[in-house]
Design an enzyme around this catalytic site. Structure first.
Site, PDB file in Angstrom:
ATOM      1  N   THR A 188      44.867  41.959  34.253  1.00 21.08           N
ATOM      2  CA  THR A 188      44.305  42.778  33.959  1.00 21.08           C
ATOM      3  C   THR A 188      44.534  43.203  32.629  1.00 21.08           C
ATOM      4  O   THR A 188      45.952  42.604  32.200  1.00 21.08           O
ATOM      5  CB  THR A 188      44.576  44.498  35.026  1.00 21.08           C
ATOM      6  OG1 THR A 188      43.662  43.764  35.860  1.00 21.08           O
ATOM      7  CG2 THR A 188      43.705  45.518  34.160  1.00 21.08           C
TER       8      THR A 188
ATOM      9  N   GLY B  74      52.552  43.888  38.627  1.00 16.05           N
ATOM     10  CA  GLY B  74      53.483  43.758  39.175  1.00 16.05           C
ATOM     11  C   GLY B  74      55.038  42.849  39.124  1.00 16.05           C
ATOM     12  O   GLY B  74      54.551  41.721  39.151  1.00 16.05           O
TER      13      GLY B  74
ATOM     14  N   GLU C 179      43.275  45.652  42.774  1.00 18.95           N
ATOM     15  CA  GLU C 179      42.466  44.901  43.723  1.00 18.95           C
ATOM     16  C   GLU C 179      40.780  45.150  43.752  1.00 18.95           C
ATOM     17  O   GLU C 179      39.804  44.266  44.190  1.00 18.95           O
ATOM     18  CB  GLU C 179      42.996  44.728  44.923  1.00 18.95           C
ATOM     19  CG  GLU C 179      42.637  42.691  45.022  1.00 18.95           C
ATOM     20  CD  GLU C 179      43.153  41.712  43.931  1.00 18.95           C
ATOM     21  OE1 GLU C 179      44.714  42.577  44.084  1.00 18.95           O
ATOM     22  OE2 GLU C 179      43.010  41.018  43.765  1.00 18.95           O
TER      23      GLU C 179
HETATM   24  C1  GRA Z   1      32.941  43.809  39.265  1.00 16.52           C
HETATM   25  C2  GRA Z   1      33.273  42.601  39.063  1.00 16.52           C
HETATM   26  C3  GRA Z   1      32.426  41.364  40.469  1.00 16.52           C
HETATM   27  C4  GRA Z   1      32.145  42.046  37.632  1.00 16.52           C
HETATM   28  O1  GRA Z   1      31.983  40.526  37.470  1.00 16.52           O
HETATM   29  P1  GRA Z   1      30.618  39.865  36.885  1.00 16.52           P
HETATM   30  O2  GRA Z   1      31.426  38.547  36.322  1.00 16.52           O
HETATM   31  O3  GRA Z   1      30.410  40.715  35.494  1.00 16.52           O
HETATM   32  O4  GRA Z   1      30.297  39.928  38.186  1.00 16.52           O
HETATM   33  P2  GRA Z   1      28.307  40.511  38.626  1.00 16.52           P
HETATM   34  O5  GRA Z   1      27.624  39.858  37.388  1.00 16.52           O
HETATM   35  O6  GRA Z   1      28.627  41.923  38.519  1.00 16.52           O
HETATM   36  O7  GRA Z   1      28.132  39.523  39.394  1.00 16.52           O
HETATM   37  C5  GRA Z   1      27.601  38.071  38.792  1.00 16.52           C
HETATM   38  C6  GRA Z   1      27.675  37.357  40.545  1.00 16.52           C
HETATM   39  O8  GRA Z   1      29.366  37.467  40.728  1.00 16.52           O
HETATM   40  C7  GRA Z   1      29.901  37.526  42.606  1.00 16.52           C
HETATM   41  N1  GRA Z   1      30.481  37.886  42.568  1.00 16.52           N
HETATM   42  C8  GRA Z   1      31.110  38.882  41.372  1.00 16.52           C
HETATM   43  N2  GRA Z   1      32.720  38.695  42.382  1.00 16.52           N
HETATM   44  C9  GRA Z   1      32.835  37.941  42.629  1.00 16.52           C
HETATM   45  C10 GRA Z   1      34.298  37.506  44.091  1.00 16.52           C
HETATM   46  N3  GRA Z   1      35.000  37.966  43.813  1.00 16.52           N
HETATM   47  N4  GRA Z   1      33.791  36.471  44.948  1.00 16.52           N
HETATM   48  C11 GRA Z   1      32.088  35.667  45.335  1.00 16.52           C
HETATM   49  N5  GRA Z   1      31.383  35.740  44.329  1.00 16.52           N
HETATM   50  C12 GRA Z   1      31.920  37.517  43.738  1.00 16.52           C
HETATM   51  C13 GRA Z   1      28.482  38.441  42.534  1.00 16.52           C
HETATM   52  O9  GRA Z   1      28.095  39.344  43.707  1.00 16.52           O
HETATM   53  C14 GRA Z   1      27.589  38.124  41.509  1.00 16.52           C
HETATM   54  O10 GRA Z   1      27.021  37.196  42.517  1.00 16.52           O
HETATM   55  P3  GRA Z   1      24.781  37.331  42.308  1.00 16.52           P
HETATM   56  O11 GRA Z   1      25.117  37.129  41.440  1.00 16.52           O
HETATM   57  O12 GRA Z   1      24.421  38.588  42.622  1.00 16.52           O
HETATM   58  O13 GRA Z   1      24.251  36.260  43.524  1.00 16.52           O
HETATM   59  C15 GRA Z   1      34.005  41.384  38.417  1.00 16.52           C
HETATM   60  O14 GRA Z   1      34.539  41.526  37.459  1.00 16.52           O
HETATM   61  C16 GRA Z   1      35.253  41.522  39.325  1.00 16.52           C
HETATM   62  O15 GRA Z   1      35.827  41.651  40.441  1.00 16.52           O
HETATM   63  N6  GRA Z   1      36.051  42.848  38.893  1.00 16.52           N
HETATM   64  C17 GRA Z   1      36.842  43.806  39.417  1.00 16.52           C
HETATM   65  C18 GRA Z   1      38.525  43.000  39.222  1.00 16.52           C
HETATM   66  C19 GRA Z   1      39.715  43.296  40.103  1.00 16.52           C
HETATM   67  O16 GRA Z   1      39.535  43.214  41.389  1.00 16.52           O
HETATM   68  N7  GRA Z   1      40.948  43.179  39.499  1.00 16.52           N
HETATM   69  C20 GRA Z   1      42.087  43.100  40.131  1.00 16.52           C
HETATM   70  C21 GRA Z   1      42.931  42.541  40.135  1.00 16.52           C
HETATM   71  S1  GRA Z   1      44.619  41.889  40.453  1.00 16.52           S
HETATM   72  C22 GRA Z   1      45.284  43.081  41.603  1.00 16.52           C
HETATM   73  O17 GRA Z   1      44.958  44.415  40.625  1.00 16.52           O
HETATM   74  C23 GRA Z   1      46.238  43.442  41.894  1.00 16.52           C
HETATM   75  C24 GRA Z   1      47.104  44.035  42.603  1.00 16.52           C
HETATM   76  C25 GRA Z   1      48.287  44.148  43.198  1.00 16.52           C
HETATM   77  C26 GRA Z   1      48.810  43.484  44.048  1.00 16.52           C
HETATM   78  O18 GRA Z   1      47.172  42.888  45.409  1.00 16.52           O
HETATM   79  O19 GRA Z   1      49.700  43.226  44.559  1.00 16.52           O
HETATM   80  C1  FAD Z   2      49.500  50.245  41.545  1.00 14.95           C
HETATM   81  C2  FAD Z   2      49.055  49.163  40.217  1.00 14.95           C
HETATM   82  C3  FAD Z   2      49.077  47.674  40.492  1.00 14.95           C
HETATM   83  C4  FAD Z   2      48.285  46.833  39.804  1.00 14.95           C
HETATM   84  N1  FAD Z   2      48.648  45.486  40.242  1.00 14.95           N
HETATM   85  C5  FAD Z   2      48.183  44.354  39.281  1.00 14.95           C
HETATM   86  C6  FAD Z   2      48.127  42.955  39.598  1.00 14.95           C
HETATM   87  O1  FAD Z   2      49.288  42.627  39.336  1.00 14.95           O
HETATM   88  N2  FAD Z   2      47.246  41.818  38.441  1.00 14.95           N
HETATM   89  C7  FAD Z   2      46.678  42.371  37.159  1.00 14.95           C
HETATM   90  O2  FAD Z   2      46.282  42.319  36.530  1.00 14.95           O
HETATM   91  N3  FAD Z   2      46.045  44.264  37.602  1.00 14.95           N
HETATM   92  C8  FAD Z   2      46.963  44.590  37.780  1.00 14.95           C
HETATM   93  N4  FAD Z   2      46.232  46.132  38.615  1.00 14.95           N
HETATM   94  C9  FAD Z   2      45.104  46.771  37.912  1.00 14.95           C
HETATM   95  C10 FAD Z   2      43.750  46.846  37.995  1.00 14.95           C
HETATM   96  O3  FAD Z   2      44.105  46.255  38.903  1.00 14.95           O
HETATM   97  C11 FAD Z   2      42.774  47.344  38.036  1.00 14.95           C
HETATM   98  O4  FAD Z   2      43.851  48.978  37.325  1.00 14.95           O
HETATM   99  C12 FAD Z   2      41.845  48.022  38.191  1.00 14.95           C
HETATM  100  O5  FAD Z   2      41.054  47.050  38.849  1.00 14.95           O
HETATM  101  C13 FAD Z   2      41.109  48.605  37.962  1.00 14.95           C
HETATM  102  O6  FAD Z   2      40.454  48.315  36.214  1.00 14.95           O
HETATM  103  P1  FAD Z   2      40.551  49.172  35.252  1.00 14.95           P
HETATM  104  O7  FAD Z   2      42.394  49.835  35.335  1.00 14.95           O
HETATM  105  O8  FAD Z   2      40.585  48.549  33.593  1.00 14.95           O
HETATM  106  O9  FAD Z   2      39.742  50.814  35.711  1.00 14.95           O
HETATM  107  P2  FAD Z   2      37.974  50.549  34.983  1.00 14.95           P
HETATM  108  O10 FAD Z   2      37.242  49.669  35.229  1.00 14.95           O
HETATM  109  O11 FAD Z   2      38.065  51.305  33.315  1.00 14.95           O
HETATM  110  O12 FAD Z   2      37.935  52.004  35.521  1.00 14.95           O
HETATM  111  C14 FAD Z   2      38.250  53.163  35.307  1.00 14.95           C
HETATM  112  C15 FAD Z   2      36.646  53.949  35.299  1.00 14.95           C
HETATM  113  O13 FAD Z   2      35.705  52.995  35.141  1.00 14.95           O
HETATM  114  C16 FAD Z   2      34.580  53.173  36.158  1.00 14.95           C
HETATM  115  N5  FAD Z   2      33.721  51.617  35.858  1.00 14.95           N
HETATM  116  C17 FAD Z   2      34.207  50.325  35.747  1.00 14.95           C
HETATM  117  N6  FAD Z   2      33.384  49.800  35.437  1.00 14.95           N
HETATM  118  C18 FAD Z   2      31.530  50.285  35.914  1.00 14.95           C
HETATM  119  C19 FAD Z   2      30.972  50.329  36.378  1.00 14.95           C
HETATM  120  N7  FAD Z   2      30.425  48.666  36.226  1.00 14.95           N
HETATM  121  N8  FAD Z   2      30.371  50.828  37.206  1.00 14.95           N
HETATM  122  C20 FAD Z   2      29.826  51.761  37.329  1.00 14.95           C
HETATM  123  N9  FAD Z   2      31.529  52.747  36.637  1.00 14.95           N
HETATM  124  C21 FAD Z   2      32.226  51.586  36.928  1.00 14.95           C
HETATM  125  C22 FAD Z   2      34.985  53.221  37.554  1.00 14.95           C
HETATM  126  O14 FAD Z   2      34.441  53.007  38.768  1.00 14.95           O
HETATM  127  C23 FAD Z   2      36.517  53.959  37.357  1.00 14.95           C
HETATM  128  O15 FAD Z   2      35.652  55.270  38.405  1.00 14.95           O
HETATM  129  C24 FAD Z   2      47.051  47.422  38.965  1.00 14.95           C
HETATM  130  C25 FAD Z   2      46.365  48.182  38.645  1.00 14.95           C
HETATM  131  C26 FAD Z   2      47.963  49.514  39.671  1.00 14.95           C
HETATM  132  C27 FAD Z   2      47.088  50.953  39.466  1.00 14.95           C
END
Ligand code: GRA
Ligand code: FAD
Length: 536
Positions: free
Chosen positions: A22, A61, A304
């Site tokens: 992120t 984190g 996540e």
């Molecule tokens: C929302 C999307 C999925 C959009 O990505 P995109 O490339 O624009 O994809 P799209 O056009 O919507 O779809 C393309 C295609 O990619 C597929 N896909 C998307 N994600 C996955 C996956 N994880 N595994 C397997 N397949 C995946 C989708 O199903 C689509 O497939 P399709 O084209 O429909 O066949 C992606 O940007 C995303 O996953 N965003 C979320 C980011 C996230 O989860 N961040 C977490 C950061 S780490 C964190 O927060 C750590 C927390 C603390 C801790 O856990 O300790």
């Molecule tokens: C406690 C905590 C720990 C974290 N730890 C990590 C870490 O270890 N590593 C890491 O990489 N990240 C980490 N993150 C970041 C986290 O993964 C992101 O905050 C999360 O993926 C959301 O992305 P954003 O903050 O950019 O929100 P945004 O995507 O900007 O979301 C803001 C609003 O926009 C809306 N939105 C965005 N895109 C769309 C769409 N396509 N359609 C409709 N609505 C949409 C969302 O629904 C939401 O309401 C952490 C966050 C928190 C709070």
């Protein structure tokens, strides 16, 4: 050999890492990440750079002061071509002095709602050079001359997130067990009010409204534990297939992991908040642990994968499945029910009847979404705009699908396990399955009225079933939370300790406050007294 190089060092805690994906400007839209990794074939290195402020990594984190390495997700450039986001393992601090390396800017992002001990950080690179083997090359590679070898499946880069989302479902089961234990034990100790003048104040656990607030948290903990186990088994199976090059089942895993992560985190956060509020003022004390627990669970709704975004990912899969099924093509096991074209059956107030009802709701909602999108596109709206205009319904369809999966899994797994349990234990677990199922039928009665043949008298009967279940579960409630076997040190709660000495613990904790160190705090002489004397 990258795993041979890095895994032992990580396991031995020689390197402490974090996942730096992120950025200030992007968390959801990964393809929009700005950090760059540009390959230099002359030195066989990647040059990491944060070209803008919004390119700074933000949130990881442990990044601020703990981690000395991290996995950095960056746009990979080689031979003038941007190949998209890829992961790199990067040392950011000296292993002896822990000083940030030259070209690395790292720090703490500041106070947050909770997770105060997580030292979430920011990270910027100023043309920071790392060796070629910093690129994690399990899926895609860059050869010494800069040739890019693409992954057989680009989405494997996103694999880490699927794994964590799968784990989060089980995390929520645990957090709900903590919240339910604290609130139910406190509700057994707390006596309040006098509904019957000639009787002592009752335990608040005997108020049916209190049972309504708390028993669903207890039942949800078991439902999410069982669903989390099923999801993990599914993940292991898909991952095994991926290892042998077969990615056919990955889309289904991604879709079901997205909606289950979203629904279980949202439920856990709202139910932990209900646990806090059910403890009155003492639930608002930090020493109860409930405010901290709420901060932990509500964060999971964002990290996540933000919940709405993930529910829309599942909706994307459901719409595609509907379109595939409508052409007679086979669907994945979790989505196959979408093609049930049989007439809506007579409603039954049974577990099977309610589960079938939720599948009808989900299929009906998906069909309505597809119809609305098709209608808008036929009127000349772009597919993307039609999708956006239908997105509130798409999220609801995704939620209904997720609930159908949880209900069916909870019932099936408890039924399967019951044969090996003592009859009394089997009976109690069946009561929890029944309570969970009827609770959600009542919560979503509007959807059931729209898409099934449920009638008013059925709803009245379900309400009575629900209230009867609260009464049946009440005698076993404390035993059920004791069965989570959470030690006092883990609960860390003045309200939830096993011995029930709530009031003594509240006072013991209060007296530890530095504000109780002296009878007159220095603020009196510095501010209050001069103010009262008109001198401020
Ligand atoms: C929302 C999307 C999925 C959009 O990505 P995109 O490339 O624009 O994809 P799209 O056009 O919507 O779809 C393309 C295609 O990619 C597929 N896909 C998307 N994600 C996955 C996956 N994880 N595994 C397997 N397949 C995946 C989708 O199903 C689509 O497939 P399709 O084209 O429909 O066949 C992606 O940007 C995303 O996953 N965003 C979320 C980011 C996230 O989860 N961040 C977490 C950061 S780490 C964190 O927060 C750590 C927390 C603390 C801790 O856990 O300790
Ligand atoms: C406690 C905590 C720990 C974290 N730890 C990590 C870490 O270890 N590593 C890491 O990489 N990240 C980490 N993150 C970041 C986290 O993964 C992101 O905050 C999360 O993926 C959301 O992305 P954003 O903050 O950019 O929100 P945004 O995507 O900007 O979301 C803001 C609003 O926009 C809306 N939105 C965005 N895109 C769309 C769409 N396509 N359609 C409709 N609505 C949409 C969302 O629904 C939401 O309401 C952490 C966050 C928190 C709070």
């Amino acid at each position: 050999e990258q795993q041979e190089k890095w895994v032992p060092r990580a396991v031995n805690m020689e390197i402490i890492g974090t996942y730096a994906q992120t950025e200030l400007g992007h968390g959801t839209f990964l393809r929009g990440l700005e950090t760059t990794a540009t390959y230099d074939p002359n030195t066989e290195e990647f040059v990491l750079n944060s070209p803008t402020l919004t390119a700074y990594k933000w949130w990881p984190g442990g990044l601020a002061h703990t981690a000395n390495h991290c996995v950095v997700v960056a746009q990979l450039h080689s031979k003038g071509v941007n190949h998209g986001v890829h992961p790199f393992i990067v040392q950011i601090r000296d292993e002896d002095t822990h000083m940030p390396l030259p070209g690395v800017k790292v720090g703490e992002i500041g106070p947050k709602l909770s997770f105060s001990t997580a030292n979430n950080g920011f990270l910027g690179f100023d043309n920071f050079r790392v060796p070629r083997d910093s690129m994690l090359m399990k899926n895609a590679q860059v050869l010494k001359d800069g040739t890019y070898v693409k992954s057989r499946l680009s989405k494997l880069t996103y694999g880490t997130m699927v794994f964590i989302r799968v784990m989060i479902v089980t995390d929520m089961a645990y957090y709900l067990s903590v919240g339910a234990t604290i609130a139910i034990r406190y509700s057994a100790v707390r006596h309040q009010s006098k509904p019957k003048e000639n009787e002592p104040e009752p335990q608040i656990l005997d108020y049916v409204t209190q049972q309504h607030k708390l028993f669903i948290a207890l039942a949800s903990s078991h439902a999410f534990r069982v669903t989390g186990q099923w999801l993990w088994t599914t993940f292991v199976r898909v991952n095994k297939a991926l290892t042998s090059g077969n990615a056919d089942t990955l889309p289904e895993l991604h879709a079901v992991a997205c909606c289950l992560k979203a629904v279980t985190t949202r439920d856990a956060a709202s139910m932990v908040e209900a646990c806090r509020m059910s403890c009155g003022g003492h639930g608002y004390m930090t020493s109860s642990y409930l405010p901290i627990l709420y901060g932990i669970t509500t964060a999971a709704c964002t990290y996540e994968g933000e919940n709405t975004v993930l529910l829309l990912q599942t909706a994307r899969s459901l719409v595609k499945a509907w379109q595939k099924g409508s052409k007679g093509k086979p669907l994945s096991p979790t989505e196959a029910y979408l093609m049930d074209k049989s007439p809506v059956p007579k409603w039954e107030n049974t577990l099977d009847g309610i589960i079938a009802g939720f599948r009808r709701v989900s299929a009906g909602k998906v069909q309505d979404c597809v119809s609305k999108i098709d209608k808008l596109v036929k009127m000349g709206t772009s597919y993307e705009d039609a999708w956006n205009q239908t997105s509130v319904r798409l999220v609801a369809a995704s939620e209904a699908h997720s609930r159908a999966v949880i209900l069916a899994t909870f019932r099936a797994e408890v039924s399967r396990a019951a044969a090996a349990l003592s009859p009394p234990l089997a009976r109690v677990l069946h009561q929890l399955v029944h309570l969970y199922t009827v609770y959600w039928a009542l919560e979503r009665v509007g959807d059931l009225l729209l898409y099934t043949s449920i009638a008013e008298r059925d709803v009245q009967e379900l309400q009575q079933q629900y209230e009867d279940l609260l009464q049946k579960i009440r005698p076993n409630t404390v035993g059920l939370v004791d069965a989570f076997d959470l030690r006092d040190e883990i609960l860390n709660s003045t309200l939830g300790a096993y011995d029930g000495r709530v009031y003594e613990r509240l006072m013991e904790e209060a007296l530890k406050s530095p504000l109780n160190a002296e009878p007159v705090n220095q603020s009196f002489h510095k501010y209050l007294k001069p103010f009262m004397q008109g001198k401020l």
